[in-house]
Write a protein that holds these residues in place. Sequence first.
Motif, PDB file in Angstrom:
ATOM      1  N   ALA A   1     -11.809   7.600 -39.226  1.00 41.49           N
ATOM      2  CA  ALA A   1     -12.257   6.302 -39.992  1.00 41.49           C
ATOM      3  C   ALA A   1     -11.940   5.318 -38.895  1.00 41.49           C
ATOM      4  CB  ALA A   1     -11.135   6.207 -41.109  1.00 41.49           C
ATOM      5  N   SER A   2     -11.816   4.015 -39.260  1.00 39.68           N
ATOM      6  CA  SER A   2     -11.784   2.748 -38.439  1.00 39.68           C
ATOM      7  C   SER A   2     -10.719   1.890 -38.956  1.00 39.68           C
ATOM      8  CB  SER A   2     -12.980   2.139 -38.253  1.00 39.68           C
ATOM      9  OG  SER A   2     -13.340   1.398 -39.300  1.00 39.68           O
ATOM     10  N   GLY A   3     -10.350   1.054 -38.173  1.00 42.80           N
ATOM     11  CA  GLY A   3      -9.240   0.035 -38.574  1.00 42.80           C
ATOM     12  C   GLY A   3      -9.832  -0.994 -39.381  1.00 42.80           C
ATOM     13  N   GLY A   4     -11.228  -1.169 -39.640  1.00 44.66           N
ATOM     14  CA  GLY A   4     -11.717  -2.218 -40.288  1.00 44.66           C
ATOM     15  C   GLY A   4     -13.242  -2.463 -40.023  1.00 44.66           C
ATOM     16  N   GLY A   5     -13.749  -1.574 -39.270  1.00 41.51           N
ATOM     17  CA  GLY A   5     -15.300  -2.026 -38.979  1.00 41.51           C
ATOM     18  C   GLY A   5     -16.084  -0.669 -38.789  1.00 41.51           C
ATOM     19  N   PRO A   6     -17.121  -0.715 -38.337  1.00 35.52           N
ATOM     20  CA  PRO A   6     -18.094   0.591 -38.115  1.00 35.52           C
ATOM     21  C   PRO A   6     -17.387   1.554 -37.420  1.00 35.52           C
ATOM     22  CG  PRO A   6     -19.083  -1.608 -37.514  1.00 35.52           C
ATOM     23  CD  PRO A   6     -17.623  -2.073 -37.601  1.00 35.52           C
ATOM     24  N   VAL A   7     -18.071   2.838 -37.712  1.00 33.38           N
ATOM     25  CA  VAL A   7     -17.546   3.974 -36.644  1.00 33.38           C
ATOM     26  C   VAL A   7     -18.916   4.276 -35.913  1.00 33.38           C
ATOM     27  CG1 VAL A   7     -17.362   6.561 -37.091  1.00 33.38           C
ATOM     28  CG2 VAL A   7     -16.117   4.888 -38.544  1.00 33.38           C
TER      29      VAL A   7
ATOM     30  N   PHE B   1     -16.000   7.946 -33.820  1.00 31.72           N
ATOM     31  CA  PHE B   1     -14.555   7.451 -33.827  1.00 31.72           C
ATOM     32  C   PHE B   1     -14.860   6.067 -34.058  1.00 31.72           C
ATOM     33  CE2 PHE B   1     -16.550   7.354 -29.387  1.00 31.72           C
ATOM     34  CZ  PHE B   1     -16.438   6.206 -28.835  1.00 31.72           C
ATOM     35  N   ASP B   2     -13.833   5.233 -34.028  1.00 31.65           N
ATOM     36  CA  ASP B   2     -13.793   3.550 -34.513  1.00 31.65           C
ATOM     37  C   ASP B   2     -14.404   2.894 -33.266  1.00 31.65           C
ATOM     38  OD1 ASP B   2     -12.994   1.126 -34.788  1.00 31.65           O
ATOM     39  OD2 ASP B   2     -11.043   1.526 -35.279  1.00 31.65           O
ATOM     40  N   SER B   3     -15.658   2.279 -33.589  1.00 31.44           N
ATOM     41  CA  SER B   3     -16.399   1.774 -32.646  1.00 31.44           C
ATOM     42  C   SER B   3     -15.691   0.615 -31.826  1.00 31.44           C
ATOM     43  CB  SER B   3     -17.513   1.098 -33.320  1.00 31.44           C
ATOM     44  OG  SER B   3     -17.209   0.225 -34.074  1.00 31.44           O
ATOM     45  N   ALA B   4     -14.548   0.138 -32.329  1.00 30.61           N
ATOM     46  CA  ALA B   4     -13.633  -0.916 -31.633  1.00 30.61           C
ATOM     47  C   ALA B   4     -13.073  -0.365 -30.293  1.00 30.61           C
ATOM     48  CB  ALA B   4     -12.608  -1.626 -32.308  1.00 30.61           C
ATOM     49  N   TYR B   5     -13.217   0.714 -30.031  1.00 28.32           N
ATOM     50  CA  TYR B   5     -12.606   1.794 -28.665  1.00 28.32           C
ATOM     51  C   TYR B   5     -13.606   1.880 -27.734  1.00 28.32           C
ATOM     52  CZ  TYR B   5      -8.114   1.602 -31.534  1.00 28.32           C
ATOM     53  OH  TYR B   5      -7.199   1.283 -32.139  1.00 28.32           O
ATOM     54  N   GLU B   6     -12.831   1.920 -26.629  1.00 23.27           N
ATOM     55  CA  GLU B   6     -13.773   2.427 -25.439  1.00 23.27           C
ATOM     56  C   GLU B   6     -14.101   3.935 -25.535  1.00 23.27           C
ATOM     57  OE1 GLU B   6     -13.783   1.507 -20.776  1.00 23.27           O
ATOM     58  OE2 GLU B   6     -11.928   1.391 -21.812  1.00 23.27           O
ATOM     59  N   GLY B   7     -15.388   4.218 -24.954  1.00 26.52           N
ATOM     60  CA  GLY B   7     -15.772   5.694 -25.064  1.00 26.52           C
ATOM     61  C   GLY B   7     -15.521   6.175 -23.660  1.00 26.52           C
ATOM     62  N   TYR B   8     -15.316   7.535 -23.731  1.00 24.27           N
ATOM     63  CA  TYR B   8     -15.020   8.252 -22.422  1.00 24.27           C
ATOM     64  C   TYR B   8     -15.872   9.645 -22.437  1.00 24.27           C
ATOM     65  CZ  TYR B   8     -11.098   5.131 -20.941  1.00 24.27           C
ATOM     66  OH  TYR B   8     -10.654   3.902 -20.761  1.00 24.27           O
ATOM     67  N   ALA B   9     -15.835  10.276 -21.248  1.00 27.56           N
ATOM     68  CA  ALA B   9     -16.875  11.609 -21.085  1.00 27.56           C
ATOM     69  C   ALA B   9     -16.027  12.602 -21.896  1.00 27.56           C
ATOM     70  CB  ALA B   9     -16.924  11.882 -19.574  1.00 27.56           C
TER      71      ALA B   9
ATOM     72  N   ARG C   1     -18.020   0.316 -24.756  1.00 29.77           N
ATOM     73  CA  ARG C   1     -16.927  -0.366 -24.202  1.00 29.77           C
ATOM     74  C   ARG C   1     -16.452  -1.125 -25.394  1.00 29.77           C
ATOM     75  NH1 ARG C   1     -14.856  -0.937 -19.520  1.00 29.77           N
ATOM     76  NH2 ARG C   1     -15.049  -3.122 -19.540  1.00 29.77           N
ATOM     77  N   GLY C   2     -16.578  -0.825 -26.662  1.00 31.07           N
ATOM     78  CA  GLY C   2     -15.888  -1.421 -27.685  1.00 31.07           C
ATOM     79  C   GLY C   2     -15.727  -2.791 -27.638  1.00 31.07           C
ATOM     80  N   VAL C   3     -14.316  -3.213 -27.888  1.00 32.72           N
ATOM     81  CA  VAL C   3     -14.207  -4.602 -27.773  1.00 32.72           C
ATOM     82  C   VAL C   3     -13.926  -5.251 -26.152  1.00 32.72           C
ATOM     83  CG1 VAL C   3     -13.092  -4.791 -29.933  1.00 32.72           C
ATOM     84  CG2 VAL C   3     -11.654  -4.549 -28.183  1.00 32.72           C
ATOM     85  N   LEU C   4     -14.321  -4.334 -25.333  1.00 33.08           N
ATOM     86  CA  LEU C   4     -13.963  -4.798 -23.915  1.00 33.08           C
ATOM     87  C   LEU C   4     -15.220  -5.420 -23.414  1.00 33.08           C
ATOM     88  CD1 LEU C   4     -12.494  -1.660 -22.379  1.00 33.08           C
ATOM     89  CD2 LEU C   4     -11.393  -3.911 -23.222  1.00 33.08           C
TER      90      LEU C   4
ATOM     91  N   ARG D   1     -21.970  -6.086 -31.196  1.00 33.04           N
ATOM     92  CA  ARG D   1     -23.270  -5.658 -31.443  1.00 33.04           C
ATOM     93  C   ARG D   1     -23.401  -4.797 -32.634  1.00 33.04           C
ATOM     94  NH1 ARG D   1     -26.350  -2.865 -28.104  1.00 33.04           N
ATOM     95  NH2 ARG D   1     -24.555  -1.384 -27.214  1.00 33.04           N
ATOM     96  N   ILE D   2     -22.448  -3.856 -32.826  1.00 23.89           N
ATOM     97  CA  ILE D   2     -22.481  -2.919 -33.609  1.00 23.89           C
ATOM     98  C   ILE D   2     -22.132  -3.626 -35.226  1.00 23.89           C
ATOM     99  CG2 ILE D   2     -20.056  -1.982 -33.438  1.00 23.89           C
ATOM    100  CD1 ILE D   2     -21.343   0.797 -34.003  1.00 23.89           C
ATOM    101  N   CYS D   3     -21.387  -4.548 -35.057  1.00 25.99           N
ATOM    102  CA  CYS D   3     -20.942  -5.450 -36.325  1.00 25.99           C
ATOM    103  C   CYS D   3     -22.073  -6.516 -36.872  1.00 25.99           C
ATOM    104  CB  CYS D   3     -19.892  -6.267 -36.043  1.00 25.99           C
ATOM    105  SG  CYS D   3     -18.245  -5.145 -35.751  1.00 25.99           S
TER     106      CYS D   3
END
Length: 186
Positions: free
Chosen positions: A8-14, A138-146, A26-29, A54-56
């Motif tokens: 899920a997410s903490g309040g926004g998009p997945v 995953f929760d789109s607020a977080y940074e992605g990795y390989a 980059r999420g919120v970075l 952008r995703i919001c």
Amino acid sequence: MPIVKQTASGGGPVIAIPAELAPLWRGVLAPLEVTPPPSWSWGDACDFLCDYDRICEPDLYTSPTDYGGLGFIQVGDGQALALDCEILTEAVLRDDGCFIVRNPVDELPTERILAAASGQGFRPVGELTLQDGRLFIFDSAYEGYAEPEAIEANDGVVVIAPGPGRYQVLLSSPEGRDVIQLRRQR
């Protein structure tokens, strides 16, 4: 972060992002090409948008549903699925296809939701390409990795691996749930 079956997410998009594009998210970075002011953090007024901003954007969600809907967001040279709202999101890989099930409450069994979606039918909403063959959700607020284990999303990361290829994205919304099918293109 553990690999999970549901997230899920903490309040926004997945975000449902092809594995090869995940390191670019980059999420919120601040974007990599931007040097933000020293005290900048997400939510501060500035002259750039982070990926989470952008995703919001409401205009991104071109396929509305009872729970916000879905859209496509540009990431590098490709695109990912933007899934609005913080509802429970599960990926299912079956013989008849790859599905993302969005259930606002965990009260209906996934198989019942999938059966209802098949009975109602799906409508095409776009395409998605998986070069690596894996999709990270995953929760789109977080940074992605390989690798999904490196993504620090609080609710974990769902990994589904339908294989490399181009997929038609189809949507059905039975019984107030969203079911997204990825159908491999020939």
